[in-house]
Every structure is written in C-alpha cells, then in structure tokens.
Design a protein around this motif. Structure first.
Motif, PDB file in Angstrom:
ATOM      1  N   ARG A   1      48.715 -14.230 -29.277  1.00 15.48           N
ATOM      2  CA  ARG A   1      49.567 -12.914 -30.014  1.00 15.48           C
ATOM      3  C   ARG A   1      48.314 -11.316 -30.267  1.00 15.48           C
ATOM      4  NH1 ARG A   1      55.131 -12.877 -31.072  1.00 15.48           N
ATOM      5  NH2 ARG A   1      55.744 -14.870 -30.130  1.00 15.48           N
ATOM      6  N   ASP A   2      47.106 -11.342 -29.941  1.00 20.81           N
ATOM      7  CA  ASP A   2      46.347 -10.596 -30.521  1.00 20.81           C
ATOM      8  C   ASP A   2      45.680  -9.601 -28.948  1.00 20.81           C
ATOM      9  OD1 ASP A   2      43.503 -11.610 -28.825  1.00 20.81           O
ATOM     10  OD2 ASP A   2      43.906 -13.633 -30.492  1.00 20.81           O
TER      11      ASP A   2
ATOM     12  N   TYR B   1      54.146  -6.953 -29.404  1.00 22.04           N
ATOM     13  CA  TYR B   1      54.338  -8.658 -29.514  1.00 22.04           C
ATOM     14  C   TYR B   1      53.074  -9.063 -30.727  1.00 22.04           C
ATOM     15  CZ  TYR B   1      58.482  -8.613 -27.206  1.00 22.04           C
ATOM     16  OH  TYR B   1      59.798  -8.012 -26.873  1.00 22.04           O
TER      17      TYR B   1
ATOM     18  N   GLN C   1      50.384  -9.327 -33.058  1.00 24.88           N
ATOM     19  CA  GLN C   1      50.474  -9.771 -34.754  1.00 24.88           C
ATOM     20  C   GLN C   1      48.540  -9.148 -35.646  1.00 24.88           C
ATOM     21  OE1 GLN C   1      50.449 -13.929 -34.990  1.00 24.88           O
ATOM     22  NE2 GLN C   1      52.383 -13.876 -35.331  1.00 24.88           N
TER      23      GLN C   1
END
Length: 95
Positions: free
Chosen positions: A56-57, A93, A95
């Motif tokens: 999620r990056d 999505y 983070q």
C-alpha cells in the motif's frame, strides 16, 4: 503441562507484492482481482477471481506498473488506458 495454542499463535498468511517482490502479511497488502476479464482493486480481499497483491505505498504501486506486473500475472493484454485507470484507483488505498 501441555503446550496449548491460542489465537496469537496462528499462522499469518503471507503474500508476495508484485512491485517489490517481498513477502508480507496478507492483511498489510492490497489485493487486485481479475474475474471474467475485468481487473479491479479488491480492498475487502473477498472478490471472486484470481488475485495478486501489492504493498500500500506509492513506490510499489509505481514499480508494479513499470514492470507490467498485472499483464504478466494475469496473462492477458491490458490497454494503456485501462492500466492507468486501475493504478489510479490503487492510489486511493495508499497508506
């Protein structure tokens, strides 16, 4: 005294990120599902079809796009427009 297992000792499912290729806990990654030729982000992890996972990056998402990881893993051609739409949705999505 018997060694009993409790809920903390359960195996944690691991999946490999299609960007960085590192294995990480499944719940820390974002699933991308392909079902009946349609590819879409699967934030719940429960959609039908074959799934691949990405961190999620931003770095991993961009790397997966650069490597054409979706085409390779799903073994299908994806138009440039469709690919850009998918990766734009994935950025929501991060983070």
């Amino acid at each position: 005294m018997k060694n009993t297992k409790n809920s903390k000792d359960k195996n944690i499912p691991m999946r490999r990120c299609i960007g960085c290729m590192e294995s990480k806990p499944k719940n820390s990654l974002l699933r991308i599902a392909c079902y009946e030729g349609r590819i879409s982000p699967d934030p719940t992890g429960k959609a039908k079809g074959r799934g691949v996972y990405v961190c999620r990056d931003e770095k991993c998402i961009k790397l997966a796009q650069k490597k054409k990881a979706l085409q390779r893993n799903f073994k299908m051609e994806i138009s440039r427009e469709e690919e850009e739409t998918i990766f734009r949705e994935l950025e929501e999505y991060e983070q």
